[in-house]
Design an enzyme around this catalytic site. Structure first.
Site, mmCIF file in Angstrom:
data_model
loop_
_atom_site.group_PDB
_atom_site.id
_atom_site.type_symbol
_atom_site.label_atom_id
_atom_site.label_comp_id
_atom_site.label_asym_id
_atom_site.label_seq_id
_atom_site.Cartn_x
_atom_site.Cartn_y
_atom_site.Cartn_z
ATOM 1 N N GLY A 181 0.769 -1.231 0.000
ATOM 2 C CA GLY A 181 0.000 0.000 0.000
ATOM 3 C C GLY A 181 0.797 1.275 0.000
ATOM 4 O O GLY A 181 0.218 2.352 0.047
ATOM 5 N N SER A 207 8.156 -10.841 -5.068
ATOM 6 C CA SER A 207 7.067 -11.048 -6.029
ATOM 7 C C SER A 207 7.014 -9.886 -7.012
ATOM 8 O O SER A 207 7.596 -8.835 -6.775
ATOM 9 C CB SER A 207 5.739 -11.124 -5.265
ATOM 10 O OG SER A 207 5.573 -9.939 -4.515
ATOM 11 N N ARG A 208 6.319 -10.130 -8.111
ATOM 12 C CA ARG A 208 6.020 -9.034 -9.030
ATOM 13 C C ARG A 208 4.789 -8.305 -8.520
ATOM 14 O O ARG A 208 4.103 -8.784 -7.620
ATOM 15 C CB ARG A 208 5.749 -9.593 -10.434
ATOM 16 C CG ARG A 208 6.941 -10.302 -11.059
ATOM 17 C CD ARG A 208 6.634 -10.626 -12.512
ATOM 18 N NE ARG A 208 7.667 -11.470 -13.113
ATOM 19 C CZ ARG A 208 8.830 -11.015 -13.565
ATOM 20 N NH1 ARG A 208 9.107 -9.712 -13.464
ATOM 21 N NH2 ARG A 208 9.705 -11.835 -14.096
ATOM 22 N N ALA A 209 4.516 -7.132 -9.111
ATOM 23 C CA ALA A 209 3.351 -6.360 -8.700
ATOM 24 C C ALA A 209 2.076 -7.158 -8.936
ATOM 25 O O ALA A 209 1.970 -7.878 -9.930
ATOM 26 C CB ALA A 209 3.289 -5.057 -9.490
ATOM 27 N N THR A 211 -1.289 -5.613 -7.578
ATOM 28 C CA THR A 211 -2.164 -4.455 -7.821
ATOM 29 C C THR A 211 -1.361 -3.152 -7.840
ATOM 30 O O THR A 211 -1.899 -2.109 -8.153
ATOM 31 C CB THR A 211 -3.222 -4.341 -6.699
ATOM 32 O OG1 THR A 211 -2.522 -4.261 -5.456
ATOM 33 C CG2 THR A 211 -4.134 -5.544 -6.685
ATOM 34 N N SER A 212 -0.081 -3.199 -7.495
ATOM 35 C CA SER A 212 0.720 -1.974 -7.376
ATOM 36 C C SER A 212 1.464 -1.682 -8.690
ATOM 37 O O SER A 212 1.508 -2.525 -9.572
ATOM 38 C CB SER A 212 1.736 -2.151 -6.244
ATOM 39 O OG SER A 212 2.687 -3.133 -6.603
ATOM 40 N N THR A 216 9.104 -5.633 -5.995
ATOM 41 C CA THR A 216 10.575 -5.633 -5.947
ATOM 42 C C THR A 216 11.159 -6.392 -7.137
ATOM 43 O O THR A 216 12.154 -5.965 -7.720
ATOM 44 C CB THR A 216 11.045 -6.264 -4.623
ATOM 45 O OG1 THR A 216 10.615 -5.427 -3.550
ATOM 46 C CG2 THR A 216 12.554 -6.389 -4.584
ATOM 47 N N ASP A 269 -11.841 -8.202 3.423
ATOM 48 C CA ASP A 269 -10.670 -8.269 4.293
ATOM 49 C C ASP A 269 -10.752 -9.474 5.210
ATOM 50 O O ASP A 269 -11.810 -9.795 5.724
ATOM 51 C CB ASP A 269 -10.573 -7.006 5.155
ATOM 52 C CG ASP A 269 -10.114 -5.824 4.309
ATOM 53 O OD1 ASP A 269 -9.542 -6.082 3.238
ATOM 54 O OD2 ASP A 269 -10.346 -4.677 4.710
ATOM 55 N N LYS A 301 -2.578 0.780 3.239
ATOM 56 C CA LYS A 301 -3.451 -0.389 3.431
ATOM 57 C C LYS A 301 -3.964 -0.431 4.869
ATOM 58 O O LYS A 301 -5.156 -0.630 5.110
ATOM 59 C CB LYS A 301 -2.680 -1.666 3.102
ATOM 60 C CG LYS A 301 -3.528 -2.928 3.158
ATOM 61 C CD LYS A 301 -2.785 -4.084 2.497
ATOM 62 C CE LYS A 301 -3.687 -5.301 2.370
ATOM 63 N NZ LYS A 301 -3.062 -6.354 1.533
#
Lengths: 510, 510
Positions: A181, A207-209, A211-212, A216, A269, A301
């Site tokens: 977030g 991990s890859r994106a 939702t962002s 990294t 959530d 978040k």
């Protein structure tokens, strides 16, 4: 029960190239004999068999000429799972009932689930025996605070066991995770460089994106090769002490990736699912010590200190059950970290900090040292309270930068980040003080500009809360690889100009 | 928010003829510019607009040549809902968030939902704003006993208001419903004939089979025309006092049909949803008095007297809230009613009872008189306790048969039921007493034989519990319209030979 489908003529497989994500879907013509004899209709769950291989799929009925009555169309995931030979013959019949669905029903009726029950639910999800509606029912039944600590722990174990695990044969493997977030919060490459410079072993998988605008792995990919197999990782970690690899090349907690797809659609959530998701990935990656960074802010978040504390508490208790050393760090999530949002722009911030350049964003440097310092203390490399200073020294001495280069060289060489040809600058009309920055809108604009698919795309935001802005000063720049995407992001920015808010100088500040 | 999609080039619509049931699905090529600019990926929810018309759909990404990057493929439900002109242009963008999903989340967190909240959930479902996973979450959140009486009542009201309603401008409109699960229980045509013969007005609308081998509408369709519009129904009811029409030609409680699709996939029982489903359909059809027949038996839908009583209690309380007169009748569900299972075979039973033929199945006759009698007492046509006798008399006098013929003539003429050319007889090897009959297996065999799609297909079962069977006596016959379907049903029967169980004569009975 499984019917003897040998009575029916086999069907000819057809790869129709439709990506239905994790849900396995097949397409049969309405006139296909098996539909009538089996009484199949749209959305029926069917057993699809081809010499020994079986999948359970959801049926879509075709009325057009997409498939003939003697063919069976397969979506991409169904095609890949069946691993069909070109001349394969396929038979379709009724699947046996999926036993673990009765456990999902039990949960709906408020019964607690034990290790074995959660195990078989997760295994069936990973094996593709659940339709998306079944996964949705499971997530909903486990939503809110419907999972006890025992259940969260059991779920975490089940998610670990459903995939591969990495074993580094080391007494301590330290890792970090940020409960997302916060745009631009790209501390991992810096932290890994600092820790390895201090002699720690840090086999980092990222991990890859999802939702962002960048994960990294996306950011590191503009600097070096991140697709490493176990052997390469092991070799690199032994030689230089650490790596910065993409976790996707190893099957760590695959259930997590499947659950996340549906969780996103439902937006329900569940603290339990979040904790199980994070811890299962880290433990599967072989971590023994983990630091969790929880940014707290109005558009992050986690939005309040209270919910951050509650979340931290659950993390602590479940980690203890699983024998994982954990430390929780609640950090300021009120604005982005660094200036870049998007793979290449974030990579440039990372390089500037590692190279101690004057223009290096101070907040990214500070956040990285804060996190690295806490991890150094966790690892007993230094006494409590001295970690952050030790981290700064490794940056200033250039040792961290040396380590980073060594890691990139070992992974295949250090590349120069790409630069976006198209720009748009948002400038201040009047003077003022920056009073608010909306993280969610910034991420959205960066994604509309093309990030992370276009590595050079994103947003560059040089201003911070409290900065005094002069007229015509740049508030943010949009970077894009195509004019269409630039226009699209600009169009959205024009509708959401409040992404950066200025307090007029005339008025008193808040 | 809704983005201004005018920046993007419009897409050319393509009808690809895939039936995805209620879920609206569109297919875009991975190279489609809008996917990249909007950051869409597989399963994204998208707003699809064409001159003023809007739908929210789920995205499937196409990697093959099903659609080009300038086209948008639409599934059948999406195509029909958008009602596209041949040269229509389509734009795709981000949909506004669906407000009512926050109510579903609130329910997951254990909050009670009020009338207005359930209203907007049901409206959004009917308007296609929910993906199947959202419907699954709603059903799961309302599963078990998670709905209070107030919520069930509010849900029923919401489901009624989301569709059409019939108004007969009559003081009393009496109707019946059987809580399914009992093959061959085709009492409605007989009951309607008896009641109209007694001077009552009975505008009966029935459904087609959903999971069973035949619904009343399927059975009636082999005898006459059941597709009547409001005007025709009104005219017929005024002239002959009743009708036996298919409810599908009027939009009664459309939400129910959508919920049922997903409920079936999840198989999550919810008393609240069952009650709301039945009552919303009946009230929307204009009923003021309703009798609910609840068959109880080991292989029926309701398996114990206790759960039947609990269900009956909920029906009573919700009906009272809604001002509906209701009567609950718990009946024997231990075996099929009549001999025929499947549209034509059930129609033959119905005709035999109405014509008082000697071979008419006694149990169907008795069950019809029991139900009709209870309804006559409800309607105050006769004193309590005298209804059943009055019903028998109407059958014996032939008045019910006259009424039935009059109704069929008014609906377009009385047809002779079709006869299946293919047969298979299961015969008893040894003598014995019939000790058990499995309703579910019988339904399954009838469906595999082709029912209800093939009207003549199904199962004829002449034996009843307790009957003494001689060697080589026929236990059941499978009827089919094609040899393939006959073989298929026989193959299944061979694997489930225990569908009819015999107690050897040597042993003492249970």
């Amino acid at each position: 029960m499984i019917l003897a489908p040998e009575r029916m003529a086999p069907l000819e497989p057809l790869r129709i190239g439709i990506d239905t994500r994790q849900e396995l879907i097949i397409y049969l013509h309405a006139d296909c004999p098996v539909c009538r004899s089996e009484g199949f209709s749209a959305l029926s769950r069917v057993l699809v068999s081809s010499n020994g291989q079986h999948i359970i799929a959801t049926l879509n009925i075709v009325t057009g000429d997409l498939v003939s009555s003697g063919q069976i169309g397969l979506s991409e995931p169904a095609w890949k799972r069946l691993a069909l030979k070109p001349d394969a013959h396929i038979r379709v019949s009724h699947p046996a009932p999926v036993q673990s669905l009765s456990y999902v029903r039990a949960k709906v009726f408020g019964h607690a689930l034990d290790q074995q029950q959660l195990q078989s639910i997760i295994e069936d999800i990973v094996d593709g025996r659940y339709a998306d509606v079944h996964v949705a029912a499971f997530i909903t039944a486990c939503g809110a605070d419907n999972l006890s600590l025992q259940e969260i722990t059991a779920l975490t174990r089940a998610m670990i066991q459903a995939g591969d695990t990495l074993d580094w044969e080391l007494p301590m493997v330290i890792d970090k995770h940020c409960v997302g977030g916060l745009p631009g919060n790209r501390t991992s490459p810096i932290v890994v460089s600092i820790l390895t410079a201090c002699g720690l072993t840090v086999p980092k998988t990222s991990s890859r994106a999802i939702t962002s605008p960048a994960g990294t792995a996306d950011t590191m990919e503009v600097l070096t090769n991140v697709c490493l197999n176990r052997g390469q990782m092991k070799d690199i970690v032994t030689r230089v002490g650490g790596c910065l690899a993409w976790g996707g090349s190893v099957r760590l907690s695959p259930a997590d990736d499947l659950l996340i797809q549906v969780e996103r659609a439902l937006d329900i959530d569940s603290e339990g699912q979040l904790v199980a998701s994070v811890l299962s990935k880290k433990i599967a990656a072989g971590a023994t010590h983990v630091l969790i960074d929880i940014p707290v802010g109005p558009s992050a978040k986690v939005r309040s200190r209270a919910s951050a504390d509650k979340l931290a508490d659950t993390f602590r208790q479940v980690a203890a059950e699983l024998g994982l050393s954990i430390r929780l760090l609640c950090t300021d999530g009120s604005q982005p970290i660094g200036c870049g949002i998007g793979p290449a722009l974030e990579a440039l911030d990372v390089l500037a900090v590692l190279q101690s350049k004057p223009e290096a964003p101070l907040d990214l440097r500070n956040r990285a040292c804060l996190v690295a310092g806490a991890m150094l203390e966790m690892a007993d490399v230094t006494a409590p309270g001295l970690g952050e200073a030790m981290a700064r020294e490794k940056l200033e001495s250039g040792e961290a930068w040396d380590k980073f280069q060594a890691i990139c060289m070992a992974q295949g060489g250090l590349k120069r980040p790409p630069v976006a040809p198209y720009r748009y600058n948002l400038t201040a009309r009047d003077a003022g003080i920056v009073s608010a920055i909306d993280n969610r809108l910034l991420s959205k604009i960066a994604k509309l500009a093309g990030a992370p698919v276009d590595p050079a795309a994103g947003v560059h935001i040089p201003v911070k809360l409290g900065d005094r802005i002069e007229p015509n000063e740049i508030l943010l720049s949009i970077h894009a690889e195509s004019s269409g995407e630039l226009n699209y992001a600009v169009g959205y920015l024009e509708q959401h100009i409040n992404v950066v808010q200025l307090q007029p100088l005339s008025e008193p500040g808040p």
